[in-house]
Design an enzyme around this catalytic site. Sequence first.
Site, mmCIF file in Angstrom:
data_model
loop_
_atom_site.group_PDB
_atom_site.id
_atom_site.type_symbol
_atom_site.label_atom_id
_atom_site.label_comp_id
_atom_site.label_asym_id
_atom_site.label_seq_id
_atom_site.Cartn_x
_atom_site.Cartn_y
_atom_site.Cartn_z
ATOM 1 N N GLU A 51 -13.652 1.872 2.534
ATOM 2 C CA GLU A 51 -14.909 2.512 2.166
ATOM 3 C C GLU A 51 -16.096 1.635 2.533
ATOM 4 O OE1 GLU A 51 -12.094 3.288 -1.403
ATOM 5 O OE2 GLU A 51 -12.234 1.919 0.305
ATOM 6 N N CYS A 66 -15.153 -0.818 -4.843
ATOM 7 C CA CYS A 66 -15.661 0.111 -3.825
ATOM 8 C C CYS A 66 -16.563 1.171 -4.439
ATOM 9 C CB CYS A 66 -14.491 0.774 -3.096
ATOM 10 S SG CYS A 66 -13.597 -0.372 -2.008
ATOM 11 N N GLY A 74 25.448 -6.046 8.922
ATOM 12 C CA GLY A 74 26.295 -4.996 9.454
ATOM 13 C C GLY A 74 26.596 -3.866 8.498
#
Length: 353
Positions: free
Chosen positions: A52, A84, A285
């Site tokens: 933002e 923000c 494996g």
Amino acid sequence: MTDRDWMAQALALAERGRGYVEPNPLVGAVVVRDGRLVGEGWHQRYGQAHAEVNALAAAGEAAGGATLYVTLEPCCHFGKTPPCTDAVLRAGITRVVAAVSDPFPQVAGQGAELLRWAGVAVEVGLCEAEARRLNAPYLKLLATGRPYVHAKWAMTLDGKIATRTGDSKWISNEASRRRVHEVRGRMDAIVVGIGTVLADDPLLTARPPGPRTPVRVVLDHRGRTPPTSRLVQTARETPTWIVTAAAPAAHLGALGCEVLSLPDVAALLDEMGRRRMTNVLVEGGASVIGSFLDGREIDEVHVFIAPRLAGGADAKTPIGGRGVETIADALALADWQVEMIEGDVYLHGWRER
């Protein structure tokens, strides 16, 4: 363009941060005024400005009276960067469209509520499914305390990862192997079993290096990793864990490895979560991948299928372990992508939730 179009653009921006921002979420943002893009940004690196803030800085004064489209609810707390929500209010944004709420405890709806209280129109939920897919690793770590698990293998068309003699070089082609290195470079850890170490003496690094340097993890309950192996010889340069059930690998600690005594996959994932690892790649494996499948811990798969037939009743298949009793219990993929890579087939799929 529609709201959905703008959010799709924000999601595409967010993707650029993959591998660079974890354990933070991937976030993208666009600022739109009078139907015109005036600013865009994304969270580029962990500890740096959020999406933002970058988008609003790009928009400048044009952000006044504009709509902010963002892939995650804006934060409202001080972390490594300021809230923000403060930046949104200072910029004069009048409408915020967020794809999904942020479940982080210090946000969790509070960012949206703060903006509403300040008079900003806030809508949450546009492209929510896409946003959740984008940040599935972040969401899993928050919800369970465990990292998101990717399983990878290469196999022949008849489902073999090695011949009856154990030979496996190379099943997939060079282009597919390059793709594997790209995936490795976005991981926090790569997990293999002692069988893979003894058979292949792998290095388990991303070549060329990616945005992250994954920890190499060997599941080695009896401490059989050779001190002369490439993993041990490079342990002081690239972090290497030897996971044992007892203490026979203590000598490897003196050579630079971190030796952990953990009883099972669940304990390993819990430890990784405590260290805020977000993405883990399990390369095998068969018994190792099987143990993750048995624990229902595989979240995403990367399978490279080569146009070869190996045959052999004793040839190795990708997944061992107990397995499921009925097909109805099998792990299902909710979504997948299929790509041709110079003759190989790359199947990339996500677990059905």
